[in-house]
Design a protein around this motif. Structure first.
Motif, PDB file in Angstrom:
ATOM      1  N   GLY A 142      -4.411 -10.961  -6.109  1.00  0.00           N
ATOM      2  CA  GLY A 142      -4.421 -10.877  -4.696  1.00  0.00           C
ATOM      3  C   GLY A 142      -4.357 -10.686  -3.734  1.00  0.00           C
ATOM      4  O   GLY A 142      -4.467 -10.101  -2.117  1.00  0.00           O
ATOM      5  N   PHE A 143      -3.145  -9.279  -3.739  1.00  0.00           N
ATOM      6  CA  PHE A 143      -2.585  -8.586  -2.712  1.00  0.00           C
ATOM      7  C   PHE A 143      -3.350  -7.695  -2.212  1.00  0.00           C
ATOM      8  O   PHE A 143      -4.241  -7.130  -2.893  1.00  0.00           O
ATOM      9  CB  PHE A 143      -1.279  -8.452  -2.935  1.00  0.00           C
ATOM     10  N   PRO A 144      -3.485  -6.937  -0.675  1.00  0.00           N
ATOM     11  CA  PRO A 144      -4.991  -6.030  -0.121  1.00  0.00           C
ATOM     12  C   PRO A 144      -4.117  -5.016  -0.596  1.00  0.00           C
ATOM     13  O   PRO A 144      -3.199  -4.228  -1.022  1.00  0.00           O
ATOM     14  CB  PRO A 144      -4.150  -6.012   0.942  1.00  0.00           C
ATOM     15  N   VAL A 145      -5.107  -3.150  -0.493  1.00  0.00           N
ATOM     16  CA  VAL A 145      -5.281  -2.435  -1.456  1.00  0.00           C
ATOM     17  C   VAL A 145      -6.049  -1.441   0.431  1.00  0.00           C
ATOM     18  O   VAL A 145      -6.898  -2.530   0.219  1.00  0.00           O
ATOM     19  CB  VAL A 145      -5.478  -1.741  -1.745  1.00  0.00           C
ATOM     20  N   THR A 146      -5.491  -0.602   0.897  1.00  0.00           N
ATOM     21  CA  THR A 146      -5.746   0.285   1.337  1.00  0.00           C
ATOM     22  C   THR A 146      -7.097   1.528   0.562  1.00  0.00           C
ATOM     23  O   THR A 146      -6.885   1.806  -0.014  1.00  0.00           O
ATOM     24  CB  THR A 146      -5.574   1.245   3.075  1.00  0.00           C
ATOM     25  N   ARG A 147      -8.577   1.490   1.051  1.00  0.00           N
ATOM     26  CA  ARG A 147      -9.942   1.918   0.512  1.00  0.00           C
ATOM     27  C   ARG A 147     -10.037   3.626   0.863  1.00  0.00           C
ATOM     28  O   ARG A 147      -9.557   3.032   2.642  1.00  0.00           O
ATOM     29  CB  ARG A 147     -10.457   0.835  -0.679  1.00  0.00           C
ATOM     30  N   SER A 148     -10.745   3.453   0.164  1.00  0.00           N
ATOM     31  CA  SER A 148     -11.214   5.182   0.571  1.00  0.00           C
ATOM     32  C   SER A 148     -12.326   5.025   1.870  1.00  0.00           C
ATOM     33  O   SER A 148     -13.155   4.179   1.509  1.00  0.00           O
ATOM     34  CB  SER A 148     -11.791   5.828  -0.643  1.00  0.00           C
ATOM     35  N   GLU A 149     -12.125   6.269   3.280  1.00  0.00           N
ATOM     36  CA  GLU A 149     -13.172   5.724   4.370  1.00  0.00           C
ATOM     37  C   GLU A 149     -14.722   5.930   3.658  1.00  0.00           C
ATOM     38  O   GLU A 149     -14.828   6.620   3.061  1.00  0.00           O
ATOM     39  CB  GLU A 149     -12.347   6.880   4.934  1.00  0.00           C
ATOM     40  N   ILE A 192      -2.101   0.800  -1.872  1.00  0.00           N
ATOM     41  CA  ILE A 192      -1.090  -0.635  -1.160  1.00  0.00           C
ATOM     42  C   ILE A 192      -0.825   0.797   0.756  1.00  0.00           C
ATOM     43  O   ILE A 192      -0.684   1.875   0.587  1.00  0.00           O
ATOM     44  CB  ILE A 192      -0.158  -0.609  -2.252  1.00  0.00           C
ATOM     45  N   GLU A 193      -1.425  -0.372   1.475  1.00  0.00           N
ATOM     46  CA  GLU A 193      -1.266   0.114   2.406  1.00  0.00           C
ATOM     47  C   GLU A 193       0.300   1.019   2.791  1.00  0.00           C
ATOM     48  O   GLU A 193       1.234   0.440   2.889  1.00  0.00           O
ATOM     49  CB  GLU A 193      -1.016  -0.703   3.276  1.00  0.00           C
ATOM     50  N   GLY A 194       0.052   1.929   3.544  1.00  0.00           N
ATOM     51  CA  GLY A 194       1.525   3.022   3.796  1.00  0.00           C
ATOM     52  C   GLY A 194       2.034   3.333   3.143  1.00  0.00           C
ATOM     53  O   GLY A 194       2.822   4.443   3.612  1.00  0.00           O
ATOM     54  N   ASP A 243       8.780  -7.132  -7.934  1.00  0.00           N
ATOM     55  CA  ASP A 243       7.539  -7.946  -8.776  1.00  0.00           C
ATOM     56  C   ASP A 243       6.821  -8.140  -7.138  1.00  0.00           C
ATOM     57  O   ASP A 243       6.925  -7.579  -5.916  1.00  0.00           O
ATOM     58  CB  ASP A 243       7.259  -9.117  -8.930  1.00  0.00           C
ATOM     59  N   SER A 244       5.643  -7.629  -7.139  1.00  0.00           N
ATOM     60  CA  SER A 244       4.480  -7.846  -5.908  1.00  0.00           C
ATOM     61  C   SER A 244       4.606  -8.504  -5.169  1.00  0.00           C
ATOM     62  O   SER A 244       4.540  -8.376  -3.922  1.00  0.00           O
ATOM     63  CB  SER A 244       2.849  -8.607  -6.496  1.00  0.00           C
ATOM     64  N   GLU A 245       5.316 -10.245  -5.374  1.00  0.00           N
ATOM     65  CA  GLU A 245       5.812 -11.061  -3.548  1.00  0.00           C
ATOM     66  C   GLU A 245       6.776 -10.813  -3.182  1.00  0.00           C
ATOM     67  O   GLU A 245       6.251 -10.833  -1.968  1.00  0.00           O
ATOM     68  CB  GLU A 245       5.480 -12.862  -4.504  1.00  0.00           C
ATOM     69  N   GLN A 246       7.451 -10.128  -4.307  1.00  0.00           N
ATOM     70  CA  GLN A 246       8.616  -9.887  -3.027  1.00  0.00           C
ATOM     71  C   GLN A 246       7.910  -8.261  -2.572  1.00  0.00           C
ATOM     72  O   GLN A 246       9.037  -8.077  -0.593  1.00  0.00           O
ATOM     73  CB  GLN A 246       9.835  -8.869  -4.083  1.00  0.00           C
ATOM     74  N   LEU A 247       7.363  -7.493  -2.426  1.00  0.00           N
ATOM     75  CA  LEU A 247       6.966  -6.438  -2.311  1.00  0.00           C
ATOM     76  C   LEU A 247       6.166  -6.392  -0.530  1.00  0.00           C
ATOM     77  O   LEU A 247       6.681  -5.873   0.522  1.00  0.00           O
ATOM     78  CB  LEU A 247       6.266  -5.521  -2.938  1.00  0.00           C
ATOM     79  N   TYR A 248       5.173  -7.841  -0.893  1.00  0.00           N
ATOM     80  CA  TYR A 248       4.295  -7.876   0.285  1.00  0.00           C
ATOM     81  C   TYR A 248       5.134  -8.495   1.072  1.00  0.00           C
ATOM     82  O   TYR A 248       5.021  -8.667   1.931  1.00  0.00           O
ATOM     83  CB  TYR A 248       3.606  -9.164  -0.716  1.00  0.00           C
ATOM     84  N   VAL A 283      10.377   3.288   2.850  1.00  0.00           N
ATOM     85  CA  VAL A 283       9.165   4.007   1.535  1.00  0.00           C
ATOM     86  C   VAL A 283       8.648   3.652   0.148  1.00  0.00           C
ATOM     87  O   VAL A 283       9.084   3.384  -0.422  1.00  0.00           O
ATOM     88  CB  VAL A 283       9.991   5.893   1.048  1.00  0.00           C
ATOM     89  N   ILE A 284       7.418   3.709   0.124  1.00  0.00           N
ATOM     90  CA  ILE A 284       6.803   3.043  -0.505  1.00  0.00           C
ATOM     91  C   ILE A 284       5.980   4.658  -1.093  1.00  0.00           C
ATOM     92  O   ILE A 284       5.428   5.236  -0.536  1.00  0.00           O
ATOM     93  CB  ILE A 284       5.608   2.349  -0.818  1.00  0.00           C
ATOM     94  N   LEU A 285       6.278   4.844  -2.702  1.00  0.00           N
ATOM     95  CA  LEU A 285       5.283   6.060  -3.028  1.00  0.00           C
ATOM     96  C   LEU A 285       4.541   5.504  -3.945  1.00  0.00           C
ATOM     97  O   LEU A 285       5.021   4.678  -5.064  1.00  0.00           O
ATOM     98  CB  LEU A 285       6.743   6.816  -3.513  1.00  0.00           C
ATOM     99  N   ASP A 286       3.432   6.007  -4.049  1.00  0.00           N
ATOM    100  CA  ASP A 286       2.379   6.070  -4.784  1.00  0.00           C
ATOM    101  C   ASP A 286       2.347   7.158  -6.018  1.00  0.00           C
ATOM    102  O   ASP A 286       2.289   8.616  -5.527  1.00  0.00           O
ATOM    103  CB  ASP A 286       0.719   5.558  -4.214  1.00  0.00           C
ATOM    104  N   THR A 287       2.868   6.788  -7.727  1.00  0.00           N
ATOM    105  CA  THR A 287       3.135   7.933  -8.497  1.00  0.00           C
ATOM    106  C   THR A 287       2.154   8.200  -8.898  1.00  0.00           C
ATOM    107  O   THR A 287       2.495   9.373  -9.848  1.00  0.00           O
ATOM    108  CB  THR A 287       4.528   7.646  -9.254  1.00  0.00           C
ATOM    109  N   ARG A 288       0.773   7.568  -8.423  1.00  0.00           N
ATOM    110  CA  ARG A 288      -0.250   8.090  -9.155  1.00  0.00           C
ATOM    111  C   ARG A 288      -0.549   9.963  -8.639  1.00  0.00           C
ATOM    112  O   ARG A 288      -0.938  10.243  -8.012  1.00  0.00           O
ATOM    113  CB  ARG A 288      -1.637   7.263  -9.516  1.00  0.00           C
TER     114      ARG A 288
END
Length: 356
Positions: free
Chosen positions: A349-356, A284-286, A254-259, A269-274
């Motif tokens: 409420g966990f953070p994300v990195t948004r577009s520049e 998600i950062e990184g 879950d999100s708490e474990q990842l954070y 290694v965090i894979l964004d599969t979208r």
């Protein structure tokens, strides 16, 4: 009601719906595709679309993705009703933009060909919709909407088990008559029934006006693209230990474990599969873009087997499970899937990195 009465009632509804559909002006069909274009479009559909829209375009395979063989959609939505969400996605939903200029995998020509392929596969004629604004009473339309539509589309058009009608890109891209036609004719092969015989013409106008009132001037912005991480950037905290997780059902965290693992600077290694276009918007950062349709034979050489791999998507886990299952079959054992997906992550409420 006996069988004869039921048959007569159904025949009457079908005949009335046919008359409604025939009241619209027909358009000439779009350009035909060459055999090569059709073959490429069919392959692109299976590669990029079938995971959510179904292998036979039936819809709702994942994330309530709509049917792409529904008669009313295909006869009223070609080309732009299909092309625009395909190109630019639906912001705030799991539908990403597949056009290369926003970070997707398709050229504009490939997107056009896929749109036309969907039309020709449907076998329906095109109708011509008016460009005029549909005039209706918003307050009266809201009452009808809450009675008939809110249980599936959400009280504020946010989407529950059916598409989000209050989505700004949907409202910006589609004319009033497109919305009205969908209400009147329904979406064949889906739970969306035709309301042409259940509501008066004024009632349908009122609902259309209410849905349109949710628009707030959304304008598509051209987003600067951030550089895609290179393989030497894949592993976070390479000198540290992997996280020690108890996986739910042998696969999920879950999100708490990842954070917590991110805060502890564990090796991951965090894979964004979208589709990469939505990674560009927020991730998600990184994390690294590693879309579910990737040719893994080419990409796995850059993935370490000794580091914990975590995959996430937005649907909330169909694409990530799909990719992780393939990685497992290729010998990657340190894998996990973020159960809530990125929307669940953000909603907690966990953070994300948004577009520049």
């Amino acid at each position: 009601m006996n069988k004869l009465s039921l048959s007569i009632a159904l025949l009457t509804l079908w005949f009335s719906a046919s008359l409604l559909a025939d009241s619209y002006q027909r358009q000439s069909p779009p350009r035909t595709l060459t055999a090569e274009q059709a073959q490429r479009a069919a392959a692109n559909y299976q590669k990029y679309c079938s995971l959510c829209h179904g292998k036979d375009r039936e819809g709702h395979a994942n994330d309530h993705a709509p049917s792409l063989r529904s008669k009313s959609l295909m006869e009223s939505g070609i080309p732009h009703g299909i092309l625009r969400p395909l190109n630019y996605g639906r912001e705030g939903t799991a539908m990403a933009g597949y056009l290369d200029e926003v970070g997707g995998p398709l050229t504009l020509d490939e997107a056009w060909d896929l749109t036309y392929w969907l039309f020709w596969e449907s076998g329906f004629d095109r109708i011509k919709l008016s460009e005029d604004k549909v005039e209706g009473k918003i307050q009266a339309g809201e009452k009808i909407y809450q009675q008939h539509c809110a249980s599936c589309h959400g009280e504020n058009g946010e989407g529950i088990t059916a598409p989000a009608l209050g989505n700004q890109s949907f409202l910006a891209h589609n004319k009033d008559e497109f919305i009205r036609y969908a209400i009147e004719q329904g979406r064949q092969g889906t739970p969306m029934q035709a309301y042409g015989e259940l509501l008066s013409a004024d009632g349908i106008d009122n609902v259309t006006a209410f849905i349109r009132s949710k628009a707030s001037g959304w304008v598509q912005q051209k987003m600067p693209l951030r550089p895609i991480p290179t393989p030497d950037q894949y592993v976070q905290n390479p000198d540290n230990d992997n996280p020690r997780w108890q996986l739910k059902d042998g696969q999920f965290i879950d999100s708490e474990q990842l954070y917590s693992a991110m805060q502890a600077k564990n090796k991951m290694v965090i894979l964004d599969t979208r589709v990469p276009s939505v990674w560009q918007r927020a991730h998600i950062e990184g994390s690294i873009p590693f879309p579910y349709y990737s040719n893994l034979a080419d990409k796995v050489k850059d993935l370490p087997k000794d580091a914990q791999i975590v995959a996430y998507c937005s649907c909330p886990r169909a694409a990530s499970v799909y990719l992780v299952d393939q990685l497992n079959n290729m010998g990657f054992e340190n894998t996990a899937v973020l159960y809530e997906g990125i929307f669940g992550w953000m909603n907690k409420g966990f953070p994300v990195t948004r577009s520049e």
